[in-house]
Design a protein around this motif. Structure first.
Motif, short mmCIF file in Angstrom:
data_model
loop_
_atom_site.label_atom_id
_atom_site.label_comp_id
_atom_site.label_asym_id
_atom_site.label_seq_id
_atom_site.Cartn_x
_atom_site.Cartn_y
_atom_site.Cartn_z
N GLU A 100 -2.20 0.11 -12.30
CA GLU A 100 -1.07 0.04 -11.38
C GLU A 100 -1.56 -0.22 -9.96
O GLU A 100 -0.95 -1.00 -9.23
N LEU A 104 -0.23 -3.09 -7.45
CA LEU A 104 0.34 -2.72 -6.16
C LEU A 104 -0.45 -3.35 -5.01
O LEU A 104 0.14 -3.83 -4.03
N TYR A 139 4.23 -1.65 -0.48
CA TYR A 139 3.39 -1.70 -1.68
C TYR A 139 1.92 -1.50 -1.33
O TYR A 139 1.17 -0.90 -2.10
N ALA A 142 1.67 2.16 -0.93
CA ALA A 142 1.76 2.80 -2.25
C ALA A 142 0.42 2.68 -2.99
O ALA A 142 0.00 3.62 -3.67
N ALA A 143 -0.25 1.54 -2.86
CA ALA A 143 -1.55 1.35 -3.51
C ALA A 143 -2.57 2.32 -2.92
O ALA A 143 -3.35 2.93 -3.66
N LYS A 146 -1.74 5.86 -4.21
CA LYS A 146 -2.10 6.01 -5.61
C LYS A 146 -3.62 6.04 -5.78
O LYS A 146 -4.13 6.74 -6.65
#
Length: 175
Positions: A100, A104, A139, A142-143, A146
């Protein structure tokens, strides 16, 4: 029976796998020889049968260790997001998270609006734009978030691997 940690088990299993591959190569090398007519073949110090027995013994140990590791990974738990999950689930979650993160990061690296090469239509040039239908910066963030999460999860897995014990005598494979 002696015990090893899961971290040690991972290294031992890798060493056993290398040993099995080396023994298989040795067996192939010792399985035949080329001689001239009238010569006597030089017999290797270790016969194919002896090497095969050793392969069988190491393979049995490998299977036993692999099973004990699987049992440990399905019974040992780590805390994650307010609950406990098995190490096996955590390993799979970490793999999924890394996949993911790649997607991302790719989406986060794009521009909101990018000019494309123009195409000529019947003599006229048209300027085309590729428009992101999302917020690339969100994004990208978000990367990064994460990535921090998967680093924490990996650290918890590593911690569990150094503390969970497996009943296995690895003396033949590590010293």
């Amino acid at each position: 029976m002696s015990q090893i940690t899961m971290a040690e088990a991972l290294a031992v299993r890798a060493a056993m796998n290398r040993l099995i591959n080396q023994l298989m190569q040795e067996r192939l090398n010792n399985s035949s020889t080329i001689i001239e007519k009238g010569e006597t073949a030089e017999v290797p110090a270790r016969s194919v049968d002896v090497i095969t027995e050793e392969i069988d013994a190491v393979s049995a140990d490998f299977r036993k260790l692999d099973l004990l590791m699987a049992i440990s990974n399905t019974t040992e738990t780590i805390p994650w997001n307010g609950t406990n999950i098995t190490v096996m689930e955590a390993i799979e979650l970490a793999k999924q998270m890394r996949n993911e993160i790649g997607q991302l990061a790719h989406l986060g690296s794009r521009k909101k609006l990018e000019r494309q090469t123009s195409r000529g239509l019947e003599g006229g040039a048209v300027t085309l734009f590729n428009v992101a239908l999302y917020d690339p910066e969100a994004y990208h963030a978000a990367a990064r978030k994460k990535e921090r999460e998967v680093t924490k999860l990996s650290s918890l897995i590593e911690h569990a691997n150094h503390h969970s014990k497996i009943p296995f005598d690895a003396a033949k494979y590590m010293e």
